[in-house]
Design a protein around this motif. Sequence first.
Motif, mmCIF file in Angstrom:
data_model
loop_
_atom_site.group_PDB
_atom_site.id
_atom_site.type_symbol
_atom_site.label_atom_id
_atom_site.label_comp_id
_atom_site.label_asym_id
_atom_site.label_seq_id
_atom_site.Cartn_x
_atom_site.Cartn_y
_atom_site.Cartn_z
ATOM 1 N N ARG A 2 5.285 8.538 12.260
ATOM 2 C CA ARG A 2 5.390 9.980 12.027
ATOM 3 C C ARG A 2 6.053 10.673 13.213
ATOM 4 N NH1 ARG A 2 0.220 13.639 10.330
ATOM 5 N NH2 ARG A 2 0.797 12.952 8.277
ATOM 6 N N THR A 3 5.663 10.307 14.407
ATOM 7 C CA THR A 3 6.204 10.938 15.611
ATOM 8 C C THR A 3 7.676 10.601 15.787
ATOM 9 O OG1 THR A 3 4.033 10.815 16.646
ATOM 10 C CG2 THR A 3 5.910 11.135 18.111
ATOM 11 N N ILE A 4 8.039 9.357 15.550
ATOM 12 C CA ILE A 4 9.441 8.951 15.685
ATOM 13 C C ILE A 4 10.312 9.719 14.708
ATOM 14 C CG2 ILE A 4 11.063 7.027 15.397
ATOM 15 C CD1 ILE A 4 8.714 5.183 16.320
ATOM 16 N N ILE A 5 9.876 9.818 13.466
ATOM 17 C CA ILE A 5 10.655 10.538 12.448
ATOM 18 C C ILE A 5 10.712 12.030 12.784
ATOM 19 C CG2 ILE A 5 10.725 11.249 10.027
ATOM 20 C CD1 ILE A 5 11.672 8.335 10.538
ATOM 21 N N GLU A 6 9.628 12.577 13.253
ATOM 22 C CA GLU A 6 9.624 13.997 13.649
ATOM 23 C C GLU A 6 10.642 14.237 14.754
ATOM 24 O OE1 GLU A 6 9.088 17.708 13.141
ATOM 25 O OE2 GLU A 6 7.740 16.413 12.013
ATOM 26 N N ASP A 7 10.677 13.349 15.732
ATOM 27 C CA ASP A 7 11.648 13.481 16.823
ATOM 28 C C ASP A 7 13.081 13.341 16.316
ATOM 29 O OD1 ASP A 7 9.522 13.825 18.563
ATOM 30 O OD2 ASP A 7 9.650 11.798 19.418
ATOM 31 N N ARG A 56 1.666 2.651 -3.954
ATOM 32 C CA ARG A 56 2.048 3.405 -2.748
ATOM 33 C C ARG A 56 3.017 2.584 -1.908
ATOM 34 N NH1 ARG A 56 -3.196 6.174 -0.023
ATOM 35 N NH2 ARG A 56 -1.608 7.352 1.100
ATOM 36 N N LEU A 57 2.722 1.309 -1.754
ATOM 37 C CA LEU A 57 3.603 0.438 -0.984
ATOM 38 C C LEU A 57 4.963 0.303 -1.665
ATOM 39 C CD1 LEU A 57 4.133 -1.395 1.389
ATOM 40 C CD2 LEU A 57 2.943 -3.236 0.168
ATOM 41 N N ALA A 58 4.966 0.138 -2.969
ATOM 42 C CA ALA A 58 6.236 0.022 -3.701
ATOM 43 C C ALA A 58 7.089 1.272 -3.520
ATOM 44 C CB ALA A 58 5.960 -0.225 -5.184
ATOM 45 N N ARG A 59 6.472 2.433 -3.552
ATOM 46 C CA ARG A 59 7.218 3.687 -3.385
ATOM 47 C C ARG A 59 7.763 3.838 -1.967
ATOM 48 N NH1 ARG A 59 5.260 8.475 -7.009
ATOM 49 N NH2 ARG A 59 4.990 7.388 -8.990
ATOM 50 N N LEU A 60 6.999 3.394 -0.986
ATOM 51 C CA LEU A 60 7.501 3.433 0.390
ATOM 52 C C LEU A 60 8.685 2.489 0.564
ATOM 53 C CD1 LEU A 60 4.145 3.669 2.332
ATOM 54 C CD2 LEU A 60 5.997 5.366 2.350
ATOM 55 N N ARG A 61 8.598 1.321 -0.042
ATOM 56 C CA ARG A 61 9.722 0.386 0.018
ATOM 57 C C ARG A 61 10.935 0.957 -0.705
ATOM 58 N NH1 ARG A 61 6.280 -5.075 -1.310
ATOM 59 N NH2 ARG A 61 5.406 -5.379 0.763
ATOM 60 N N GLU A 62 10.701 1.643 -1.806
ATOM 61 C CA GLU A 62 11.792 2.299 -2.534
ATOM 62 C C GLU A 62 12.467 3.352 -1.657
ATOM 63 O OE1 GLU A 62 12.261 5.233 -6.386
ATOM 64 O OE2 GLU A 62 10.668 3.730 -6.429
ATOM 65 N N ALA A 63 11.683 4.100 -0.914
ATOM 66 C CA ALA A 63 12.243 5.112 -0.006
ATOM 67 C C ALA A 63 13.101 4.447 1.071
ATOM 68 C CB ALA A 63 11.122 5.929 0.636
ATOM 69 N N PRO A 91 8.067 -0.992 9.720
ATOM 70 C CA PRO A 91 6.727 -1.580 9.566
ATOM 71 C C PRO A 91 6.290 -1.704 8.106
ATOM 72 C CG PRO A 91 6.718 -0.057 11.397
ATOM 73 C CD PRO A 91 8.060 0.090 10.706
ATOM 74 N N VAL A 92 6.781 -0.829 7.248
ATOM 75 C CA VAL A 92 6.451 -0.880 5.826
ATOM 76 C C VAL A 92 6.821 -2.244 5.233
ATOM 77 C CG1 VAL A 92 7.111 0.099 3.575
ATOM 78 C CG2 VAL A 92 6.603 1.605 5.497
ATOM 79 N N THR A 112 -3.649 0.320 6.777
ATOM 80 C CA THR A 112 -4.801 1.203 6.585
ATOM 81 C C THR A 112 -4.386 2.422 5.767
ATOM 82 O OG1 THR A 112 -4.350 2.513 8.561
ATOM 83 C CG2 THR A 112 -5.704 0.516 8.845
ATOM 84 N N ALA A 113 -5.362 3.139 5.287
ATOM 85 C CA ALA A 113 -5.082 4.385 4.557
ATOM 86 C C ALA A 113 -4.319 5.358 5.457
ATOM 87 C CB ALA A 113 -6.380 5.004 4.058
ATOM 88 N N GLN A 114 -4.668 5.404 6.738
ATOM 89 C CA GLN A 114 -3.984 6.290 7.682
ATOM 90 C C GLN A 114 -2.522 5.885 7.851
ATOM 91 O OE1 GLN A 114 -5.074 9.187 9.116
ATOM 92 N NE2 GLN A 114 -2.918 9.337 9.671
ATOM 93 N N GLN A 115 -2.247 4.592 7.873
ATOM 94 C CA GLN A 115 -0.861 4.134 7.995
ATOM 95 C C GLN A 115 -0.045 4.531 6.772
ATOM 96 O OE1 GLN A 115 -2.072 0.060 8.984
ATOM 97 N NE2 GLN A 115 -0.695 0.194 10.772
ATOM 98 N N TYR A 116 -0.637 4.449 5.590
ATOM 99 C CA TYR A 116 0.060 4.897 4.382
ATOM 100 C C TYR A 116 0.355 6.392 4.461
ATOM 101 C CZ TYR A 116 -0.242 0.549 1.747
ATOM 102 O OH TYR A 116 -0.061 -0.745 1.327
ATOM 103 N N GLU A 117 -0.649 7.164 4.848
ATOM 104 C CA GLU A 117 -0.460 8.615 4.972
ATOM 105 C C GLU A 117 0.629 8.941 5.993
ATOM 106 O OE1 GLU A 117 -4.198 10.602 5.753
ATOM 107 O OE2 GLU A 117 -5.180 9.418 4.186
ATOM 108 N N ASP A 118 0.628 8.243 7.101
ATOM 109 C CA ASP A 118 1.609 8.444 8.155
ATOM 110 C C ASP A 118 3.018 8.144 7.642
ATOM 111 O OD1 ASP A 118 2.256 8.959 10.962
ATOM 112 O OD2 ASP A 118 2.632 6.804 11.128
ATOM 113 N N ALA A 119 3.176 7.024 6.967
ATOM 114 C CA ALA A 119 4.484 6.638 6.439
ATOM 115 C C ALA A 119 4.958 7.621 5.370
ATOM 116 C CB ALA A 119 4.429 5.228 5.881
#
Length: 136
Positions: A2-7, A56-63, A91-92, A112-119
């Motif tokens: 999240r921080t890297i993308i924000e930067d 959720r993982l499939a959608r992140l990979r799609e992104a 990391p995804v 973790t759930a937090q990692q999914y939310e972060d991604a």
Amino acid sequence: MRTIIEDLAGEAEQQIRDRVWDVAAVDRAIAAKAAGDLSTAVGPPHVQEALPVIDRLARLREALAALALSLAHVHGRLAWFLGAACTALTPVLHWRALAAEDGPTFGAVQATAQQYEDAEHAVRRLCAALTHITTG
């Protein structure tokens, strides 16, 4: 992530504001398509969180795939931006949603759930930055 993308997003937006980055029409079109693809892949938090982990993982990979495809069609600053965004999301590619069942996983780990939310937040922020690029 999240921080890297924000930067990255902040730097891109700053370069456009400072007129360091003069976004060409073709780059605007590619950024607009990428933003649309990201928005389709990862929806609002309440939608994403209601999905099974495997979806959720499939959608992140799609992104990530949408970013990589966009990257293949550009050069210069937009390519640098998209390349850095892909790198931040890698990391995804090492996450798995299925149980290992005591077998090898090629290094894949359960996020973790937090990692999914972060991604997912990172993808939404990228979408906003790409939208800014289209109007910059």
